[in-house]
Motif scaffolding. Structure first.
Motif, PDB file in Angstrom:
ATOM      1  N   LEU A 119      54.203 165.072  76.388  1.00  0.00           N
ATOM      2  CA  LEU A 119      54.338 166.080  75.344  1.00  0.00           C
ATOM      3  C   LEU A 119      55.790 166.191  74.892  1.00  0.00           C
ATOM      4  O   LEU A 119      56.068 166.264  73.694  1.00  0.00           O
ATOM      5  CB  LEU A 119      53.833 167.441  75.843  1.00  0.00           C
ATOM      6  CG  LEU A 119      53.945 168.607  74.866  1.00  0.00           C
ATOM      7  CD1 LEU A 119      53.088 168.351  73.621  1.00  0.00           C
ATOM      8  CD2 LEU A 119      53.536 169.902  75.538  1.00  0.00           C
ATOM      9  N   ALA A 120      56.719 166.197  75.857  1.00  0.00           N
ATOM     10  CA  ALA A 120      58.137 166.276  75.506  1.00  0.00           C
ATOM     11  C   ALA A 120      58.552 165.060  74.680  1.00  0.00           C
ATOM     12  O   ALA A 120      59.277 165.191  73.690  1.00  0.00           O
ATOM     13  CB  ALA A 120      58.983 166.376  76.767  1.00  0.00           C
ATOM     14  N   TRP A 121      58.087 163.880  75.070  1.00  0.00           N
ATOM     15  CA  TRP A 121      58.421 162.662  74.327  1.00  0.00           C
ATOM     16  C   TRP A 121      57.867 162.743  72.907  1.00  0.00           C
ATOM     17  O   TRP A 121      58.548 162.412  71.948  1.00  0.00           O
ATOM     18  CB  TRP A 121      57.862 161.430  75.049  1.00  0.00           C
ATOM     19  CG  TRP A 121      58.063 160.173  74.274  1.00  0.00           C
ATOM     20  CD1 TRP A 121      59.208 159.442  74.160  1.00  0.00           C
ATOM     21  CD2 TRP A 121      57.094 159.521  73.460  1.00  0.00           C
ATOM     22  NE1 TRP A 121      59.003 158.372  73.333  1.00  0.00           N
ATOM     23  CE2 TRP A 121      57.706 158.381  72.883  1.00  0.00           C
ATOM     24  CE3 TRP A 121      55.761 159.778  73.167  1.00  0.00           C
ATOM     25  CZ2 TRP A 121      57.033 157.530  72.036  1.00  0.00           C
ATOM     26  CZ3 TRP A 121      55.097 158.913  72.317  1.00  0.00           C
ATOM     27  CH2 TRP A 121      55.733 157.810  71.768  1.00  0.00           C
ATOM     28  N   ALA A 130      50.007 166.676  85.690  1.00  0.00           N
ATOM     29  CA  ALA A 130      50.666 167.710  84.897  1.00  0.00           C
ATOM     30  C   ALA A 130      52.079 167.278  84.511  1.00  0.00           C
ATOM     31  O   ALA A 130      52.520 167.495  83.379  1.00  0.00           O
ATOM     32  CB  ALA A 130      50.705 169.019  85.673  1.00  0.00           C
ATOM     33  N   VAL A 131      52.791 166.650  85.461  1.00  0.00           N
ATOM     34  CA  VAL A 131      54.143 166.187  85.168  1.00  0.00           C
ATOM     35  C   VAL A 131      54.114 165.097  84.100  1.00  0.00           C
ATOM     36  O   VAL A 131      54.903 165.111  83.153  1.00  0.00           O
ATOM     37  CB  VAL A 131      54.841 165.688  86.460  1.00  0.00           C
ATOM     38  CG1 VAL A 131      56.123 164.951  86.148  1.00  0.00           C
ATOM     39  CG2 VAL A 131      55.112 166.851  87.399  1.00  0.00           C
ATOM     40  N   GLY A 176      51.787 164.614  81.880  1.00  0.00           N
ATOM     41  CA  GLY A 176      51.378 165.246  80.624  1.00  0.00           C
ATOM     42  C   GLY A 176      52.527 165.977  79.963  1.00  0.00           C
ATOM     43  O   GLY A 176      52.719 165.892  78.746  1.00  0.00           O
ATOM     44  N   ALA A 177      53.321 166.692  80.761  1.00  0.00           N
ATOM     45  CA  ALA A 177      54.473 167.402  80.217  1.00  0.00           C
ATOM     46  C   ALA A 177      55.504 166.416  79.677  1.00  0.00           C
ATOM     47  O   ALA A 177      56.102 166.644  78.612  1.00  0.00           O
ATOM     48  CB  ALA A 177      55.099 168.292  81.281  1.00  0.00           C
ATOM     49  N   ALA A 178      55.703 165.306  80.401  1.00  0.00           N
ATOM     50  CA  ALA A 178      56.653 164.295  79.933  1.00  0.00           C
ATOM     51  C   ALA A 178      56.161 163.666  78.627  1.00  0.00           C
ATOM     52  O   ALA A 178      56.943 163.439  77.701  1.00  0.00           O
ATOM     53  CB  ALA A 178      56.849 163.224  80.998  1.00  0.00           C
TER      54      ALA A 178
END
Length: 99
Positions: A26-28, A19-20, A22-24
């Motif tokens: 997505l943010a990138w 999840a971390v 994936g979130a990173a």
């Protein structure tokens, strides 16, 4: 029983790390898209700037003169409507005074 707890904690940590990541990711991606859009806006602005200097924006001024004409027509129409409203108001006041 301890193997079950180890596999559960391993699965949970894998899930959290996924999840971390994936979130990173997505943010990138969102950041790169925003940067790409900003660059394209800068490029469009740079393409538009030379036209302003060589007078080729005259074509666009014709559309703005149409907008001015339509706004003048709109103002005339608003004045006519205001005059009609004033006439109706006067007629209503006269009717009220008669009664």
């Amino acid at each position: 029983m301890s193997q079950y707890r180890e596999s559960t904690s391993t699965s949970l940590s894998s899930l959290i790390s996924g999840a971390v990541l994936g979130a990173a990711g997505l943010a990138w991606w969102l950041f790169s898209e925003a940067e790409r859009r900003q660059q394209s806006k800068k490029q469009q602005a740079m393409l538009y700037a030379p036209r302003m200097q060589d007078g080729s924006e005259a074509i666009e001024n014709s559309s703005s003169s149409r907008k001015i004409e339509s706004s003048e027509q709109l103002e005339e129409r608003v004045e006519q409507l205001n005059a009609a409203i004033a006439d109706v108001r006067k007629q209503l006041e006269d009717l009220g005074a008669r009664n």
